[in-house]
Every structure is written in structure tokens, then in C-alpha cells.
Design an enzyme around this catalytic site. Structure first.
Site, mmCIF file in Angstrom:
data_model
loop_
_atom_site.group_PDB
_atom_site.id
_atom_site.type_symbol
_atom_site.label_atom_id
_atom_site.label_comp_id
_atom_site.label_asym_id
_atom_site.label_seq_id
_atom_site.Cartn_x
_atom_site.Cartn_y
_atom_site.Cartn_z
ATOM 1 N N GLY A 197 3.422 9.448 -10.280
ATOM 2 C CA GLY A 197 4.402 8.370 -10.356
ATOM 3 C C GLY A 197 3.775 7.058 -10.773
ATOM 4 C CD GLN A 239 1.491 1.865 -9.653
ATOM 5 O OE1 GLN A 239 2.460 2.586 -9.796
ATOM 6 N NE2 GLN A 239 0.313 2.326 -9.292
ATOM 7 C CG HIS A 294 3.906 0.895 -6.088
ATOM 8 N ND1 HIS A 294 2.767 0.145 -5.934
ATOM 9 C CD2 HIS A 294 3.496 2.176 -6.226
ATOM 10 C CE1 HIS A 294 1.704 0.958 -5.971
ATOM 11 N NE2 HIS A 294 2.120 2.191 -6.142
ATOM 12 C CG HIS A 336 3.175 6.175 -3.595
ATOM 13 N ND1 HIS A 336 1.948 6.254 -2.971
ATOM 14 C CD2 HIS A 336 2.961 5.426 -4.722
ATOM 15 C CE1 HIS A 336 1.043 5.578 -3.680
ATOM 16 N NE2 HIS A 336 1.641 5.074 -4.748
ATOM 17 C CD GLU A 337 5.131 5.817 -7.829
ATOM 18 O OE1 GLU A 337 5.018 4.651 -8.263
ATOM 19 O OE2 GLU A 337 4.152 6.557 -7.612
ATOM 20 C CB CYS A 383 -2.095 4.460 -5.236
ATOM 21 S SG CYS A 383 -1.192 3.193 -6.130
ATOM 22 C CG LEU A 384 -1.706 6.466 -11.225
ATOM 23 C CD1 LEU A 384 -0.602 6.378 -12.277
ATOM 24 C CD2 LEU A 384 -2.835 7.357 -11.693
HETATM 25 ZN ZN ZN Z 1 0.974 3.861 -6.261
#
Ligand code: ZN
Length: 160
Positions: free
Chosen positions: A46, A51, A134, A130-131, A88-89
Site C-alpha cells: 500500500g 508518502q 497515514h 495502515h494506509e 512501511c515503505l
Molecule cells: Zn506506511
């Protein structure tokens, strides 16, 4: 389409609350297309707009069945519990143990502004939580039970 840079932990943009999308125009579609390409390239599950430095309530999730585009998403139901590993990216190389609901139902707009609804379990439910977090400036690390140790990370890499 174009790849966008992924913002890393420590950048204040990741701690801010995003604004709702009001215009479902070409600029939004460009953002979505770029995010899909950036997510594909990253190999992640995701990606949320902050981000890539855009403070709008947009995220992309792909648990293997193709990307789903979430605009202005809201969780309307959450049941059960799962204790899972999460990363997480924006926090490369770091993973934690976290409790997430097992089942999540969400409402959101598609890229044309239509109201949609989706339900998901396990990884998909985890990814939605999670997304969507953000979009409120919340990173998974603030919710973990604990982060994985260096040794656990090494074992994880060896398993791959
Ligand atoms: Zn993330």
C-alpha cells in the site's frame, strides 16, 4: 505516468492530517496513476498520498489482485483481531508486531467520485488500517506492540 519519491520517516509531512479530495479531475487521476506505478516499483502492499508528498486523502492498496484506489476512505465496520508483522515503505527495513482488526469494511470514492464500499480480511484489512492511518498522520510504529529486533529481522531475511 511517473515514479514519485517516497517520503521517509522523520519528514514532518508524514505527521500531518490530509485534506479530503473535492475535485475528481485530471490532476487527481495523474496522482493516482503515479502512485500505482510507484507502489508497483516498490513491491509494497500500500501507498498513501502523503508518502509521495501530497496532503490529500488518497491511497492505493494491492494485496495481489490488482490495485484498488481509495479516495476519502472511511472505516465503517471493524471486527475481530489479528496479531501480525507490519512494515512501511516510509520506514525501510523496520518491522513491528501489531494488532489489527481481522475484518474491515470501508466506504470511499472512486476516481470519478462515485461512492463505493469494500470488505476485506487479514492482509487486506491490515493494509486498509495502515494506509488510512497515514491520511491522519499516524505511522504504524506509534501503534506497535513492539518492533522486531535485529536478530528477528535477520531471521526474516533468511526465510525470504
Ligand atoms: Zn506506511
Amino acid at each position: 505516468m511517473a515514479l514519485r519519491n517516497i517520503v521517509k520517516e522523520g519528514d514532518p509531512i508524514l505527521a500531518k492530517k490530509c485534506r479530503p479530495v473535492e475535485k475528481f479531475d485530471k490532476k487527481l487521476w495523474q496522482l493516482i496513476d503515479d502512485m500505482i506505478e510507484t507502489l508497483e516499483e516498490s513491491g509494497g502492499v500500500g501507498l498513501a498520498a502523503p508518502q509521495v508528498g501530497v496532503m490529500r486523502r488518497v491511497c492505493i492498496i494491492n494485496v495481489g489482485d490488482g490495485p484498488i484506489e481509495f479516495i476519502n476512505p472511511v472505516i465503517v465496520e471493524a471486527d475481530g483481531e489479528q496479531e501480525v508483522q507490519e512494515g512501511c515503505l516510509s520506514c525501510p527495513g523496520e518491522f513491528g508486531i501489531i494488532k489489527r482488526p481481522m475484518h474491515v469494511k470501508a466506504q470511499f470514492n472512486d476516481r470519478d467520485g462515485n461512492l463505493c464500499e469494500v470488505e476485506g480480511d487479514e492482509l487486506f484489512a491490515q493494509a486498509m488500517c495502515h494506509e488510512f492511518d497515514h491520511l491522519d498522520g499516524i505511522l504504524f510504529k506509534s501503534k506497535v506492540e513492539r518492533m522486531l529486533s535485529e536478530e528477528e529481522l535477520r531471521e526474516m531475511r533468511e526465510e525470504d
